[in-house]
Design a protein around this motif. Structure first.
Motif, PDB file in Angstrom:
ATOM      1  N   HIS A 185       0.855  -1.189   0.000  1.00 44.59           N
ATOM      2  CA  HIS A 185       0.000   0.000   0.000  1.00 44.59           C
ATOM      3  C   HIS A 185       0.890   1.237   0.000  1.00 44.59           C
ATOM      4  O   HIS A 185       1.858   1.302   0.766  1.00 44.59           O
ATOM      5  N   LEU A 186       0.544   2.208  -0.810  1.00 39.77           N
ATOM      6  CA  LEU A 186       1.311   3.447  -0.851  1.00 39.77           C
ATOM      7  C   LEU A 186       1.343   4.112   0.519  1.00 39.77           C
ATOM      8  O   LEU A 186       2.368   4.653   0.933  1.00 39.77           O
ATOM      9  N   SER A 187       0.226   4.060   1.235  1.00 39.43           N
ATOM     10  CA  SER A 187       0.151   4.704   2.551  1.00 39.43           C
ATOM     11  C   SER A 187       1.212   4.175   3.508  1.00 39.43           C
ATOM     12  O   SER A 187       1.705   4.908   4.367  1.00 39.43           O
ATOM     13  N   ALA A 188       1.590   2.915   3.361  1.00 44.27           N
ATOM     14  CA  ALA A 188       2.607   2.332   4.234  1.00 44.27           C
ATOM     15  C   ALA A 188       4.000   2.893   3.927  1.00 44.27           C
ATOM     16  O   ALA A 188       4.859   2.963   4.811  1.00 44.27           O
ATOM     17  N   ILE A 189       4.215   3.314   2.694  1.00 38.54           N
ATOM     18  CA  ILE A 189       5.522   3.846   2.293  1.00 38.54           C
ATOM     19  C   ILE A 189       5.668   5.303   2.719  1.00 38.54           C
ATOM     20  O   ILE A 189       6.719   5.715   3.223  1.00 38.54           O
ATOM     21  N   VAL A 190       4.614   6.083   2.529  1.00 37.77           N
ATOM     22  CA  VAL A 190       4.727   7.540   2.689  1.00 37.77           C
ATOM     23  C   VAL A 190       4.355   8.039   4.083  1.00 37.77           C
ATOM     24  O   VAL A 190       4.618   9.205   4.396  1.00 37.77           O
TER      25      VAL A 190
ATOM     26  N   TYR B  21       3.979  11.452 -14.109  1.00 39.94           N
ATOM     27  CA  TYR B  21       3.344  12.543 -13.360  1.00 39.94           C
ATOM     28  C   TYR B  21       3.831  12.439 -11.917  1.00 39.94           C
ATOM     29  O   TYR B  21       3.793  11.354 -11.324  1.00 39.94           O
ATOM     30  N   VAL B  22       4.307  13.556 -11.377  1.00 41.18           N
ATOM     31  CA  VAL B  22       5.013  13.524 -10.094  1.00 41.18           C
ATOM     32  C   VAL B  22       4.305  14.394  -9.059  1.00 41.18           C
ATOM     33  O   VAL B  22       3.928  15.536  -9.344  1.00 41.18           O
ATOM     34  N   LEU B  23       4.138  13.829  -7.858  1.00 44.55           N
ATOM     35  CA  LEU B  23       3.547  14.549  -6.736  1.00 44.55           C
ATOM     36  C   LEU B  23       4.510  14.560  -5.560  1.00 44.55           C
ATOM     37  O   LEU B  23       5.213  13.575  -5.306  1.00 44.55           O
ATOM     38  N   LEU B  24       4.515  15.669  -4.836  1.00 48.51           N
ATOM     39  CA  LEU B  24       5.257  15.765  -3.578  1.00 48.51           C
ATOM     40  C   LEU B  24       4.251  15.890  -2.447  1.00 48.51           C
ATOM     41  O   LEU B  24       3.355  16.737  -2.490  1.00 48.51           O
ATOM     42  N   LEU B  25       4.396  15.039  -1.430  1.00 46.94           N
ATOM     43  CA  LEU B  25       3.493  15.038  -0.287  1.00 46.94           C
ATOM     44  C   LEU B  25       4.209  15.516   0.965  1.00 46.94           C
ATOM     45  O   LEU B  25       5.380  15.193   1.181  1.00 46.94           O
TER      46      LEU B  25
ATOM     47  N   ALA C 123       7.261  12.875   0.967  1.00 48.87           N
ATOM     48  CA  ALA C 123       7.259  11.783  -0.005  1.00 48.87           C
ATOM     49  C   ALA C 123       7.079  12.270  -1.431  1.00 48.87           C
ATOM     50  O   ALA C 123       6.327  13.209  -1.689  1.00 48.87           O
ATOM     51  N   VAL C 124       7.780  11.607  -2.323  1.00 53.31           N
ATOM     52  CA  VAL C 124       7.621  11.858  -3.764  1.00 53.31           C
ATOM     53  C   VAL C 124       7.007  10.608  -4.379  1.00 53.31           C
ATOM     54  O   VAL C 124       7.501   9.497  -4.161  1.00 53.31           O
ATOM     55  N   VAL C 125       5.921  10.799  -5.115  1.00 52.01           N
ATOM     56  CA  VAL C 125       5.255   9.675  -5.779  1.00 52.01           C
ATOM     57  C   VAL C 125       5.273   9.936  -7.283  1.00 52.01           C
ATOM     58  O   VAL C 125       4.781  10.972  -7.744  1.00 52.01           O
TER      59      VAL C 125
END
Length: 197
Positions: free
Chosen positions: A55-60, A154-158, A65-67
């Motif tokens: 799960h992405l949530s477990a990583i970030v 496509y890049v997002l920063l959280l 975080a950069v996805v």
């Protein structure tokens, strides 16, 4: 009088039931609505290139975080440009999480195994445990990210609380990467200032 009360009750019940059907369609529309700065990024789940579930949530969680999202083979090459520098600059930084989400729902089932094997073969081992391969909701994510050209990533920063603080729909370039790097530093400084509060 009794019949009138019963009829009124039935009408009110039907109206109430109707009002409960509206939010589901509204929720579907909001789920597909383009993500904005400040929104919380919805979770994504799938498998790593090695076959584990993730799960992405477990990583970030709790990290800047950069996805990087990829929807095609050519986008995968573009994503590699982002990832090579991200892992070089932040791979050992425990305050920063880097993840790639590869959406392959449009790929025929018979070809998926071959493609994932190729991804695994061409991806450094250090990236594999933070890479998610998903076979669902591709169109939904294209709407969320406003994908107009799936030939690049496509890049997002959280921020550490999961909110989107920066995004780009432009292909990888040194100039775009420097913008991302600057925003990462801002988020890290902000997190340091508010640590323990």
């Amino acid at each position: 009088m009794k019949n009138y009360i019963t009829l009124t009750g039935c009408i009110l019940l039907l109206l109430a039931l109707g009002s409960f059907t509206l939010p589901s369609s509204a929720l579907a529309q909001s789920a597909a609505a383009p993500l904005q700065l400040g929104d919380i990024l919805p979770d994504v789940s799938g498998q790593t290139p090695t076959g584990g579930s993730l799960h992405l949530s477990a990583i970030v969680a709790g990290k800047t975080a950069v996805v990087v999202f990829s929807f095609s083979r050519t986008a995968g090459k573009d994503a590699r440009g982002w990832n090579d520098l991200l892992y070089k600059d932040y791979g050992s930084n425990r305050s920063v999480a880097c993840s790639t989400v590869i959406l392959l729902e449009a790929i025929p089932r018979l070809l998926r195994g071959i493609i994932v094997s190729g991804i695994k073969r061409n991806m450094p081992a250090s990236m594999q445990n933070s890479t998610i391969v998903s076979y669902q909701e591709e169109e939904l994510w294209k709407q969320r990210l406003r994908v107009t050209d799936d030939s690049h990533a496509y890049v997002l920063l959280l921020s550490s609380d999961g909110h989107i603080r920066w995004r780009t729909s432009r292909p990888f370039s040194d100039a775009e990467y420097m913008k991302l790097k600057s925003e990462i530093q801002k988020q890290l400084q902000f997190a340091d200032l508010h640590k323990g509060q």
